[in-house]
Design a protein around this motif. Structure first.
Motif, PDB file in Angstrom:
ATOM      1  N   THR A 118      -2.471  -1.178  -4.477  1.00 34.26           N
ATOM      2  CA  THR A 118      -2.011  -2.165  -3.488  1.00 34.26           C
ATOM      3  C   THR A 118      -1.906  -3.535  -4.142  1.00 34.26           C
ATOM      4  O   THR A 118      -0.903  -4.246  -4.001  1.00 34.26           O
ATOM      5  CB  THR A 118      -3.013  -2.219  -2.304  1.00 34.26           C
TER       6      THR A 118
ATOM      7  N   HIS B   7      -2.070   9.956  15.110  1.00 33.82           N
ATOM      8  CA  HIS B   7      -2.739   8.737  15.579  1.00 33.82           C
ATOM      9  C   HIS B   7      -3.791   9.128  16.607  1.00 33.82           C
ATOM     10  O   HIS B   7      -4.075  10.324  16.781  1.00 33.82           O
ATOM     11  CB  HIS B   7      -1.702   7.760  16.140  1.00 33.82           C
ATOM     12  N   SER B   8      -4.323   8.124  17.301  1.00 34.09           N
ATOM     13  CA  SER B   8      -5.478   8.411  18.163  1.00 34.09           C
ATOM     14  C   SER B   8      -5.119   9.277  19.377  1.00 34.09           C
ATOM     15  O   SER B   8      -6.009   9.812  20.027  1.00 34.09           O
ATOM     16  CB  SER B   8      -6.121   7.106  18.626  1.00 34.09           C
TER      17      SER B   8
ATOM     18  N   ILE C 254       1.150  -1.560   8.557  1.00 34.57           N
ATOM     19  CA  ILE C 254       1.024  -1.889   7.131  1.00 34.57           C
ATOM     20  C   ILE C 254       0.865  -0.648   6.250  1.00 34.57           C
ATOM     21  O   ILE C 254       1.116  -0.704   5.060  1.00 34.57           O
ATOM     22  CB  ILE C 254      -0.120  -2.898   6.855  1.00 34.57           C
TER      23      ILE C 254
ATOM     24  N   PHE D 153     -13.228  10.611   7.989  1.00 33.92           N
ATOM     25  CA  PHE D 153     -12.566  11.268   9.130  1.00 33.92           C
ATOM     26  C   PHE D 153     -12.009  12.643   8.745  1.00 33.92           C
ATOM     27  O   PHE D 153     -12.121  13.610   9.489  1.00 33.92           O
ATOM     28  CB  PHE D 153     -11.433  10.365   9.627  1.00 33.92           C
TER      29      PHE D 153
ATOM     30  N   ARG E 262      -0.938   5.225  12.042  1.00 40.55           N
ATOM     31  CA  ARG E 262       0.439   4.751  12.265  1.00 40.55           C
ATOM     32  C   ARG E 262       0.499   3.225  12.273  1.00 40.55           C
ATOM     33  O   ARG E 262       1.248   2.626  13.048  1.00 40.55           O
ATOM     34  CB  ARG E 262       0.967   5.303  13.591  1.00 40.55           C
ATOM     35  N   SER E 263      -0.331   2.581  11.461  1.00 39.07           N
ATOM     36  CA  SER E 263      -0.303   1.112  11.465  1.00 39.07           C
ATOM     37  C   SER E 263       0.994   0.617  10.836  1.00 39.07           C
ATOM     38  O   SER E 263       1.685   1.352  10.110  1.00 39.07           O
ATOM     39  CB  SER E 263      -1.499   0.544  10.691  1.00 39.07           C
TER      40      SER E 263
ATOM     41  N   ILE F 254      -5.219  17.383  15.461  1.00 36.66           N
ATOM     42  CA  ILE F 254      -4.866  16.783  14.170  1.00 36.66           C
ATOM     43  C   ILE F 254      -5.174  17.752  13.031  1.00 36.66           C
ATOM     44  O   ILE F 254      -4.429  17.846  12.057  1.00 36.66           O
ATOM     45  CB  ILE F 254      -5.639  15.460  13.955  1.00 36.66           C
TER      46      ILE F 254
ATOM     47  N   THR G  26       0.832  -1.215   0.000  1.00 30.90           N
ATOM     48  CA  THR G  26       0.000   0.000   0.000  1.00 30.90           C
ATOM     49  C   THR G  26       0.871   1.271   0.000  1.00 30.90           C
ATOM     50  O   THR G  26       0.671   2.152  -0.852  1.00 30.90           O
ATOM     51  CB  THR G  26      -0.989  -0.019   1.190  1.00 30.90           C
TER      52      THR G  26
ATOM     53  N   VAL H 112      -6.491   6.353   1.787  1.00 32.85           N
ATOM     54  CA  VAL H 112      -6.198   4.915   1.817  1.00 32.85           C
ATOM     55  C   VAL H 112      -7.411   4.133   2.343  1.00 32.85           C
ATOM     56  O   VAL H 112      -7.579   2.952   2.041  1.00 32.85           O
ATOM     57  CB  VAL H 112      -4.954   4.643   2.712  1.00 32.85           C
ATOM     58  N   GLY H 113      -8.271   4.792   3.086  1.00 37.14           N
ATOM     59  CA  GLY H 113      -9.350   4.104   3.799  1.00 37.14           C
ATOM     60  C   GLY H 113     -10.325   3.360   2.902  1.00 37.14           C
ATOM     61  O   GLY H 113     -10.624   3.794   1.788  1.00 37.14           O
ATOM     62  N   VAL H 114     -10.772   2.234   3.394  1.00 37.36           N
ATOM     63  CA  VAL H 114     -11.854   1.484   2.741  1.00 37.36           C
ATOM     64  C   VAL H 114     -12.786   1.045   3.866  1.00 37.36           C
ATOM     65  O   VAL H 114     -12.412   0.217   4.696  1.00 37.36           O
ATOM     66  CB  VAL H 114     -11.330   0.227   2.008  1.00 37.36           C
ATOM     67  N   ASN H 115     -13.963   1.637   3.907  1.00 32.51           N
ATOM     68  CA  ASN H 115     -14.911   1.319   4.978  1.00 32.51           C
ATOM     69  C   ASN H 115     -16.256   0.946   4.375  1.00 32.51           C
ATOM     70  O   ASN H 115     -16.720   1.608   3.448  1.00 32.51           O
ATOM     71  CB  ASN H 115     -15.112   2.546   5.878  1.00 32.51           C
TER      72      ASN H 115
ATOM     73  N   VAL I  87      -6.904   5.812   8.441  1.00 31.24           N
ATOM     74  CA  VAL I  87      -7.438   5.827   9.807  1.00 31.24           C
ATOM     75  C   VAL I  87      -8.388   4.657  10.060  1.00 31.24           C
ATOM     76  O   VAL I  87      -8.479   4.133  11.160  1.00 31.24           O
ATOM     77  CB  VAL I  87      -8.223   7.147  10.072  1.00 31.24           C
ATOM     78  N   GLY I  88      -9.145   4.307   9.041  1.00 30.69           N
ATOM     79  CA  GLY I  88     -10.173   3.277   9.225  1.00 30.69           C
ATOM     80  C   GLY I  88     -11.433   3.844   9.842  1.00 30.69           C
ATOM     81  O   GLY I  88     -12.244   3.109  10.407  1.00 30.69           O
TER      82      GLY I  88
HETATM   83  N1  NAP Z   1      -6.684   0.661  -0.089  1.00 28.48           N
HETATM   84  C1  NAP Z   1      -5.931  -0.315   0.383  1.00 28.48           C
HETATM   85  O1  NAP Z   1      -5.304  -1.046  -0.354  1.00 28.48           O
HETATM   86  C2  NAP Z   1      -5.827  -0.500   1.850  1.00 28.48           C
HETATM   87  C3  NAP Z   1      -4.789  -1.250   2.404  1.00 28.48           C
HETATM   88  C4  NAP Z   1      -4.690  -1.324   3.790  1.00 28.48           C
HETATM   89  C5  NAP Z   1      -5.642  -0.666   4.584  1.00 28.48           C
HETATM   90  N2  NAP Z   1      -6.658   0.009   3.984  1.00 28.48           N
HETATM   91  C6  NAP Z   1      -7.649   0.758   4.757  1.00 28.48           C
HETATM   92  O2  NAP Z   1      -6.982   1.860   5.337  1.00 28.48           O
HETATM   93  C7  NAP Z   1      -7.549   2.166   6.594  1.00 28.48           C
HETATM   94  C8  NAP Z   1      -6.456   2.080   7.638  1.00 28.48           C
HETATM   95  O3  NAP Z   1      -5.973   0.760   7.692  1.00 28.48           O
HETATM   96  P1  NAP Z   1      -4.893   0.275   8.751  1.00 28.48           P
HETATM   97  O4  NAP Z   1      -4.697  -1.159   8.584  1.00 28.48           O
HETATM   98  O5  NAP Z   1      -3.723   1.190   8.689  1.00 28.48           O
HETATM   99  O6  NAP Z   1      -5.738   0.541  10.096  1.00 28.48           O
HETATM  100  P2  NAP Z   1      -5.388   0.317  11.618  1.00 28.48           P
HETATM  101  O7  NAP Z   1      -4.351  -0.716  11.813  1.00 28.48           O
HETATM  102  O8  NAP Z   1      -6.697   0.182  12.315  1.00 28.48           O
HETATM  103  O9  NAP Z   1      -4.730   1.722  12.039  1.00 28.48           O
HETATM  104  C9  NAP Z   1      -5.524   2.878  12.093  1.00 28.48           C
HETATM  105  C10 NAP Z   1      -4.686   4.043  12.572  1.00 28.48           C
HETATM  106  O10 NAP Z   1      -5.529   5.181  12.655  1.00 28.48           O
HETATM  107  C11 NAP Z   1      -5.437   5.732  13.958  1.00 28.48           C
HETATM  108  N3  NAP Z   1      -6.747   6.228  14.395  1.00 28.48           N
HETATM  109  C12 NAP Z   1      -7.884   5.520  14.579  1.00 28.48           C
HETATM  110  N4  NAP Z   1      -8.888   6.327  14.990  1.00 28.48           N
HETATM  111  C13 NAP Z   1      -8.348   7.563  15.086  1.00 28.48           C
HETATM  112  C14 NAP Z   1      -8.867   8.824  15.490  1.00 28.48           C
HETATM  113  N5  NAP Z   1     -10.142   8.971  15.863  1.00 28.48           N
HETATM  114  N6  NAP Z   1      -8.036   9.881  15.461  1.00 28.48           N
HETATM  115  C15 NAP Z   1      -6.754   9.741  15.074  1.00 28.48           C
HETATM  116  N7  NAP Z   1      -6.205   8.578  14.687  1.00 28.48           N
HETATM  117  C16 NAP Z   1      -7.000   7.497  14.708  1.00 28.48           C
HETATM  118  C17 NAP Z   1      -4.978   4.625  14.888  1.00 28.48           C
HETATM  119  O11 NAP Z   1      -4.321   5.186  15.990  1.00 28.48           O
HETATM  120  P3  NAP Z   1      -3.649   4.296  17.167  1.00 28.48           P
HETATM  121  O12 NAP Z   1      -2.400   3.723  16.562  1.00 28.48           O
HETATM  122  O13 NAP Z   1      -3.377   5.281  18.229  1.00 28.48           O
HETATM  123  O14 NAP Z   1      -4.658   3.247  17.519  1.00 28.48           O
HETATM  124  C18 NAP Z   1      -4.061   3.840  13.952  1.00 28.48           C
HETATM  125  O15 NAP Z   1      -2.760   4.350  13.965  1.00 28.48           O
HETATM  126  C19 NAP Z   1      -8.687   1.177   6.772  1.00 28.48           C
HETATM  127  O16 NAP Z   1      -9.877   1.770   6.287  1.00 28.48           O
HETATM  128  C20 NAP Z   1      -8.302   0.018   5.883  1.00 28.48           C
HETATM  129  O17 NAP Z   1      -9.414  -0.713   5.413  1.00 28.48           O
HETATM  130  C21 NAP Z   1      -6.751   0.103   2.647  1.00 28.48           C
END
Ligand code: NAP
Length: 297
Positions: A274, A192-193, A168, A217, A165-166, A198, A140, A232-235, A212-213
């Protein structure tokens, strides 16, 4: 006019380049092989691995899928990993995350041969990325980098704010954009959270990446005029559609598109990149293991 960055078209052009690599392999009698391993029957994971297998078929790669029961003991998975590490026809593979609770995903990653770790999540490959000498760029973040390059957006000297900050997406992308290398040299802020204010960090950025997921947001009030927005998000959110849901990103698209100079849509932005960068890493892995030189796109 806002530039809507068409990830499908950019992915297609990368795939054309990869197809040429596959032809080069073919002349050398090699078919790059990608295996996917899925433990259990998580519907989203099943969709992801079936898309990866379809991509292999379309690209002329040797796609192999291994399915294990949801209650498979860790040892059964470790045996599969050992076999794939030793299989000369498989150049790259991945174990689809999430895994059931009896399995320790970190231990799984440690057991994958780093030379076949096409997700780029093995600790050795994470270390190499951070050190500035990546073997495989995670799919990604690499896809995001390619989207920017395709639009001739050079991150050098730009302020980039990544929300998320995930391991991946957010962290490896921050590392890529920070590298002292082509496609890097940005000044990166990662939120991040626990981040306070922000919106100030995103408003101060030339490029905003939302990972963010959380549906929608990032809204227009969080962007400066002319920002480049990568979603990047997909919800899945409930909607009055045939499937009962629709896909939305982490950016409130309509408002953000009015303010941004360029923006990726969801779907059709980062997602297709991706998938394509997984094929890229598989071709790269095959090139390294078979000692066949290819011109990676
Ligand atoms: N398009 C693609 O190919 C692809 C690939 C991968 C992922 N995605 C999508 O991308 C999104 C993110 O995926 P991910 O795997 O990185 O998600 P993840 O592991 O859940 O990480 C989410 C990040 O966002 C932060 N966050 C969550 N709620 C927040 C808030 N209210 N305020 C500020 N920061 C917040 C979290 O903070 P903390 O670390 O403090 O918890 C964490 O660092 C998802 O929608 C997923 O489906 C898409």
């Amino acid at each position: 006019m806002t530039d809507v960055i068409n990830g499908n078209a950019i992915a297609e052009s990368v795939r054309e380049g990869l197809s040429a690599c596959v032809d080069t392999f073919s002349e050398a009698g090699v078919v790059p092989g990608l295996a996917t391993v899925l433990v259990g029957e998580d519907p989203a994971s099943e969709t992801y691995v079936s898309m990866k297998q379809r991509d292999c078929e379309e690209m002329g790669l040797n796609g192999v899928h291994v399915a294990l029961d949801a209650d498979a003991p860790p040892g059964e998975l470790y045996d599969v990993i050992e076999d794939l590490n030793a299989d000369p026809e498989i150049h790259g593979y991945l174990v689809q995350d999430p895994v059931p609770e009896q399995i320790d995903y970190r231990e799984v990653l440690r057991r994958i041969d780093p030379a076949k770790d096409v997700d780029g999540f093995h600790p050795e490959n994470v270390g190499r990325l951070v050190a500035g000498n990546p073997r495989f760029k995670p799919c990604t973040p690499h896809g995001v980098q390619k989207l920017l390059a395709a639009r001739e957006v050079n991150p050098e000297g730009k302020d980039v704010t990544i929300v998320g900050r995930s391991s991946i997406v957010g962290k490896p992308l921050a590392n890529l954009l920070l590298q002292k290398a082509q496609g890097g040299n940005a000044t990166v802020t990662v939120c991040h959270s626990r981040t306070e204010n922000i919106d100030e960090k995103t408003r101060g950025a030339d490029i905003v990446v939302a990972a963010v997921g959380v549906p929608e947001f990032v809204d227009s009030s969080m962007l400066s005029e002319g920002a480049i927005v990568i979603d990047v998000g997909v919800n899945r959110v409930e909607a009055d559609t045939e499937k009962g849901y629709e896909l939305v990103g982490d950016v409130e698209y309509e408002g953000a598109a009015e303010k941004a100079s360029a923006i990726t849509p969801v779907p059709g932005g980062v997602g297709p990149m991706t998938r394509t960068m997984l094929l890229y890493n598989t071709v790269k892995a095959a090139s390294q293991q078979e000692d066949v030189a290819v011109d990676l796109p």
